[in-house]
Every structure is written in structure tokens, then in C-alpha cells.
Design a protein around this motif. Structure first.
Motif, PDB file in Angstrom:
ATOM      1  N   ALA A   1     -14.077  -5.261   0.695  1.00  0.00           N
ATOM      2  CA  ALA A   1     -12.933  -4.970   1.571  1.00  0.00           C
ATOM      3  C   ALA A   1     -11.675  -4.706   0.741  1.00  0.00           C
ATOM      4  O   ALA A   1     -10.911  -3.779   1.026  1.00  0.00           O
ATOM      5  CB  ALA A   1     -12.700  -6.119   2.549  1.00  0.00           C
ATOM      6  N   MET A   2     -11.484  -5.487  -0.329  1.00  0.00           N
ATOM      7  CA  MET A   2     -10.321  -5.275  -1.202  1.00  0.00           C
ATOM      8  C   MET A   2     -10.405  -3.900  -1.862  1.00  0.00           C
ATOM      9  O   MET A   2      -9.403  -3.205  -1.997  1.00  0.00           O
ATOM     10  CB  MET A   2     -10.240  -6.361  -2.289  1.00  0.00           C
ATOM     11  CG  MET A   2      -9.559  -7.622  -1.816  1.00  0.00           C
ATOM     12  SD  MET A   2      -8.999  -8.668  -3.187  1.00  0.00           S
ATOM     13  CE  MET A   2     -10.543  -9.390  -3.700  1.00  0.00           C
TER      14      MET A   2
ATOM     15  N   MET B   1       0.840  -1.207   0.000  1.00  0.00           N
ATOM     16  CA  MET B   1       0.000   0.000   0.000  1.00  0.00           C
ATOM     17  C   MET B   1       0.871   1.251   0.000  1.00  0.00           C
ATOM     18  O   MET B   1       0.363   2.373  -0.083  1.00  0.00           O
ATOM     19  CB  MET B   1      -0.900   0.040   1.249  1.00  0.00           C
ATOM     20  CG  MET B   1      -2.073  -0.921   1.223  1.00  0.00           C
ATOM     21  SD  MET B   1      -2.998  -0.845   2.780  1.00  0.00           S
ATOM     22  CE  MET B   1      -4.042   0.590   2.465  1.00  0.00           C
TER      23      MET B   1
ATOM     24  N   THR C   1     -11.468   1.484   6.693  1.00  0.00           N
ATOM     25  CA  THR C   1     -10.279   0.851   6.113  1.00  0.00           C
ATOM     26  C   THR C   1      -9.709  -0.190   7.086  1.00  0.00           C
ATOM     27  O   THR C   1      -9.342  -1.299   6.694  1.00  0.00           O
ATOM     28  CB  THR C   1      -9.224   1.899   5.745  1.00  0.00           C
ATOM     29  OG1 THR C   1      -9.839   2.901   4.932  1.00  0.00           O
ATOM     30  CG2 THR C   1      -8.072   1.295   4.962  1.00  0.00           C
TER      31      THR C   1
ATOM     32  N   THR D   1     -11.930  -1.260  -0.645  1.00  0.00           N
ATOM     33  CA  THR D   1     -11.679  -0.246   0.386  1.00  0.00           C
ATOM     34  C   THR D   1     -10.167  -0.066   0.599  1.00  0.00           C
ATOM     35  O   THR D   1      -9.667   1.059   0.679  1.00  0.00           O
ATOM     36  CB  THR D   1     -12.358  -0.642   1.712  1.00  0.00           C
ATOM     37  OG1 THR D   1     -13.746  -0.853   1.468  1.00  0.00           O
ATOM     38  CG2 THR D   1     -12.199   0.432   2.773  1.00  0.00           C
ATOM     39  N   ILE D   2      -9.461  -1.183   0.677  1.00  0.00           N
ATOM     40  CA  ILE D   2      -8.006  -1.129   0.870  1.00  0.00           C
ATOM     41  C   ILE D   2      -7.341  -0.483  -0.341  1.00  0.00           C
ATOM     42  O   ILE D   2      -6.448   0.354  -0.209  1.00  0.00           O
ATOM     43  CB  ILE D   2      -7.442  -2.551   1.132  1.00  0.00           C
ATOM     44  CG1 ILE D   2      -7.984  -3.097   2.470  1.00  0.00           C
ATOM     45  CG2 ILE D   2      -5.913  -2.552   1.136  1.00  0.00           C
ATOM     46  CD1 ILE D   2      -7.749  -4.576   2.678  1.00  0.00           C
TER      47      ILE D   2
ATOM     48  N   TYR E   1     -11.115  -7.658   8.096  1.00  0.00           N
ATOM     49  CA  TYR E   1     -11.951  -8.662   7.429  1.00  0.00           C
ATOM     50  C   TYR E   1     -11.112  -9.564   6.522  1.00  0.00           C
ATOM     51  O   TYR E   1     -11.193 -10.791   6.584  1.00  0.00           O
ATOM     52  CB  TYR E   1     -13.065  -7.979   6.621  1.00  0.00           C
ATOM     53  CG  TYR E   1     -14.038  -8.952   6.035  1.00  0.00           C
ATOM     54  CD1 TYR E   1     -15.021  -9.530   6.835  1.00  0.00           C
ATOM     55  CD2 TYR E   1     -13.962  -9.339   4.701  1.00  0.00           C
ATOM     56  CE1 TYR E   1     -15.906 -10.459   6.317  1.00  0.00           C
ATOM     57  CE2 TYR E   1     -14.846 -10.265   4.180  1.00  0.00           C
ATOM     58  CZ  TYR E   1     -15.808 -10.817   4.986  1.00  0.00           C
ATOM     59  OH  TYR E   1     -16.679 -11.744   4.474  1.00  0.00           O
ATOM     60  N   ILE E   2     -10.279  -8.922   5.679  1.00  0.00           N
ATOM     61  CA  ILE E   2      -9.420  -9.676   4.757  1.00  0.00           C
ATOM     62  C   ILE E   2      -8.473 -10.599   5.533  1.00  0.00           C
ATOM     63  O   ILE E   2      -8.299 -11.769   5.180  1.00  0.00           O
ATOM     64  CB  ILE E   2      -8.596  -8.701   3.866  1.00  0.00           C
ATOM     65  CG1 ILE E   2      -9.524  -7.980   2.873  1.00  0.00           C
ATOM     66  CG2 ILE E   2      -7.454  -9.401   3.160  1.00  0.00           C
ATOM     67  CD1 ILE E   2      -9.908  -8.785   1.645  1.00  0.00           C
TER      68      ILE E   2
ATOM     69  N   ILE F   1      -2.896  -9.909  -2.025  1.00  0.00           N
ATOM     70  CA  ILE F   1      -4.077 -10.258  -1.225  1.00  0.00           C
ATOM     71  C   ILE F   1      -4.798 -11.461  -1.842  1.00  0.00           C
ATOM     72  O   ILE F   1      -5.136 -12.424  -1.155  1.00  0.00           O
ATOM     73  CB  ILE F   1      -5.044  -9.048  -1.093  1.00  0.00           C
ATOM     74  CG1 ILE F   1      -4.384  -7.921  -0.294  1.00  0.00           C
ATOM     75  CG2 ILE F   1      -6.352  -9.470  -0.422  1.00  0.00           C
ATOM     76  CD1 ILE F   1      -5.183  -6.618  -0.249  1.00  0.00           C
TER      77      ILE F   1
ATOM     78  N   ARG G   1     -18.591  -9.233   0.351  1.00  0.00           N
ATOM     79  CA  ARG G   1     -17.848  -8.522   1.403  1.00  0.00           C
ATOM     80  C   ARG G   1     -16.337  -8.527   1.194  1.00  0.00           C
ATOM     81  O   ARG G   1     -15.669  -7.548   1.501  1.00  0.00           O
ATOM     82  CB  ARG G   1     -18.180  -9.112   2.782  1.00  0.00           C
ATOM     83  CG  ARG G   1     -19.436  -8.513   3.368  1.00  0.00           C
ATOM     84  CD  ARG G   1     -19.612  -8.908   4.801  1.00  0.00           C
ATOM     85  NE  ARG G   1     -18.759  -8.139   5.711  1.00  0.00           N
ATOM     86  CZ  ARG G   1     -18.713  -8.355   7.013  1.00  0.00           C
ATOM     87  NH1 ARG G   1     -19.427  -9.294   7.565  1.00  0.00           N
ATOM     88  NH2 ARG G   1     -17.923  -7.621   7.773  1.00  0.00           N
ATOM     89  N   THR G   2     -15.809  -9.646   0.675  1.00  0.00           N
ATOM     90  CA  THR G   2     -14.358  -9.708   0.472  1.00  0.00           C
ATOM     91  C   THR G   2     -13.949  -8.742  -0.642  1.00  0.00           C
ATOM     92  O   THR G   2     -12.974  -7.998  -0.503  1.00  0.00           O
ATOM     93  CB  THR G   2     -13.911 -11.143   0.155  1.00  0.00           C
ATOM     94  OG1 THR G   2     -14.439 -12.017   1.159  1.00  0.00           O
ATOM     95  CG2 THR G   2     -12.398 -11.262   0.150  1.00  0.00           C
TER      96      THR G   2
ATOM     97  N   ALA H   1     -11.829  -3.177   6.886  1.00  0.00           N
ATOM     98  CA  ALA H   1     -11.564  -3.929   5.651  1.00  0.00           C
ATOM     99  C   ALA H   1     -10.303  -4.778   5.807  1.00  0.00           C
ATOM    100  O   ALA H   1     -10.291  -5.956   5.447  1.00  0.00           O
ATOM    101  CB  ALA H   1     -11.423  -2.976   4.466  1.00  0.00           C
TER     102      ALA H   1
END
Lengths: 209, 76
Positions: free
Chosen positions: B54-55, A66, A100, B57-58, A106-107, B8, B50-51, A103
Motif C-alpha cells: 500500500a505504501m 503527496m 490508490t 502504491t501511494i 488500507y494504510i 506514514i 500488504r502495508t 491503498a
């Protein structure tokens, strides 16, 4: 002859290193099952450390890609794993209302469960955000609760996810003059605070008893 | 951004060797296309998406840092 010599040497060791032989004595006095238990315990501990290291390295890998320069500290909270990020650049990893951060959490839980399938949870925090959020929500709940009592009218506290709603519900649970409820469908719901219409009969009975 | 999604996705799926990511870069917006094995689609999309969400969002947090906008497309 050999045996005698060995015994003799052991006697000598015992005299010289009494501390060490004490340790040996304790260990040999243990039941075999106890030894097995210890080995299993040690094995579990190593496995656990390996799991924590794995998920910590995954988070570090994500942050690196990131383009964020941050450190990850790993710890435990009971059965669960806690990962703390420090050095977040201006709330980038937290996001609006912690989205964030949620997220990432969650991941990481998906990745963790795919690999280990043990039902344990991974919690991710950055710059102590989670704790600060709980305190902010508690203050908000109390402040809005007072407002509802003063005006004798219900109000919408806002739109929150389930974890945040729970904090508000719990904060005002003990207040006999107020009621809280969630409204709507989906992940984010409205939270309403309203004056309690009348004293609950069950509670009345409890008081008189 | 391509490396982020690739990293990821590979950790989420059962067939990491079949993860393919390509990036189409525009001036302000780039589109990131994610290809995975058919049986892994559920793993990158998740329950109620949801996954994938989330990806995304990141991805947008990381893009903000570069003052760019990135869109994630999961190819079915």
C-alpha cells in the motif's frame, strides 16, 4: 435570614425567567443515573470526534506530502468513519480500478487501529468514485449476464478484488438462469458467469409448495 | 517523497523516534530506504506485505505527479 433572601430571589427569577426555570426543573427531576448516562454520552461523543479529527488530519498530512491539493471532509456511516476527498487531480488518488484509493484506505485503517483498537472502520472515497464503481459493476454484470443467456455459454467477466466480486455476485443472485463463481487464488480472482445447468431441486420444491 | 514515507511510517509504528528515511536520487528513479526499530518491521510490512504494498502504491501515485519513479526499500 440569608436563606430567606435567596429563596425570595429564586421566586423572582422563576417569575421573570419561567423558560429557564423550566429547564432547571426538568434537569433536577432526572434520576442521577440518567445524568451519568448523559455525561458518558457526551464523553463518548467528544472521544469519537477526537478520533475522526485525528484520522482526518492524518489523511490531510499524507495528501499534502503527496503534493496533492485536495480537501478532506469527514463524516460517519453508522459505526464507521467516512473520509471524502475532493479536488483530486485527474484521478491520481483513485488509480487504476481504485487501487490508490484502496491503498490509502488500507494504510489509514492500520494507523487508526494501532491508535484506537476499537474495530471501527475508515472508508475513503474521492470524487464519489465508490458509488460510481458500484453502478459501473452492476451495469457490467447485467450486460454480461444477458450475453451469457443469449449465447448459452459461460464467460469470464474479469479479474476483481473481493469487494467488486461481491457486487457482481449480488447483482446476478436473483437471476434464476445464471450462476456466478470466483476462480483462482489470491487477492484478485477471476469471476465467471455461466448459464445455470438445471433448476435447483430446493428451488423447485419451494415453487411447488 | 522522503517526507511522505517518513510521515506514514511514523504513524504506523510504536517507536516513531527510531524511523529513519533516506533518499538516493537518480535521474529518473529514486530509491527510498526506510529503517525502523526491529520490533516495528511487521508494522511497516504487514500481513503478506500488504502495508508495504500500500505504501508503494501511494508512493508511485505521488511520483507520477513528478514524472518520476520511486522505489521503496524496507531495510531489515
Amino acid at each position: 435570614m440569608e436563606r430567606n433572601e435567596k429563596d425570595h430571589r429564586e421566586d423572582y427569577d422563576q417569575e421573570v425567567e419561567s423558560e429557564r426555570t423550566d429547564l432547571f426543573a426538568v434537569e433536577s427531576a432526572e434520576e442521577p443515573e440518567m445524568k451519568n448516562e448523559k455525561i458518558l454520552e457526551e464523553y463518548d461523543k467528544k472521544r469519537r470526534e477526537g478520533k475522526i479529527e485525528y484520522i482526518q488530519s492524518i489523511l490531510e498530512g499524507i495528501l499534502f506530502r503527496m503534493g496533492v491539493d485536495a480537501k478532506v471532509m469527514a463524516g460517519e456511516a453508522g459505526e464507521d468513519i467516512r473520509l471524502e476527498i475532493s479536488g483530486d487531480s485527474g484521478g491520481l488518488l483513485i488509480g487504476k480500478h481504485g487501487r490508490t484509493l484502496d491503498a490509502l484506505q488500507y494504510i489509514l485503517n492500520r494507523i487508526y487501529q494501532k491508535r484506537f483498537e476499537d474495530g471501527e472502520k475508515v472508508f475513503v472515497d474521492a470524487e464519489n468514485y465508490r458509488k460510481r464503481r458500484v453502478e459501473a459493476l452492476e451495469n457490467l454484470a447485467l450486460r454480461l449476464g444477458e450475453k451469457v443467456k443469449r449465447r448459452k455459454r459461460s464467460l469470464v467477466a474479469g479479474v476483481f478484488n473481493s469487494r467488486d466480486r461481491r457486487i457482481i455476485h449480488m447483482t446476478l443472485k436473483g437471476d434464476g438462469l445464471l450462476e456466478t463463481m470466483s476462480m483462482g487464488e489470491g487477492f484478485y480472482k477471476k469471476l465467471v458467469i455461466r448459464p445455470r445447468a438445471r433448476v435447483n431441486r430446493n428451488e423447485e420444491r419451494e415453487v411447488t409448495e | 517523497m522522503k517526507e511522505l514515507i517518513e510521515y506514514i511510517a511514523k504513524a504506523l509504528v510504536d517507536n516513531p523516534d527510531q524511523v529513519r528515511v533516506s533518499e538516493i536520487e537518480g535521474e529518473k528513479t529514486s530509491v527510498i530506504e526506510l529503517n525502523v526499530a526491529k520490533e516495528d518491521l511487521g508494522k511497516v510490512i504487514g500481513k503478506q506485505g500488504r502495508t508495504a504494498k500500500a505504501m508503494r502504491t501511494i508512493l508511485s501515485a505521488a511520483s507520477t505527479k513528478l514524472r518520476k519513479h520511486s522505489v521503496l526499500e524496507i531495510i531489515e
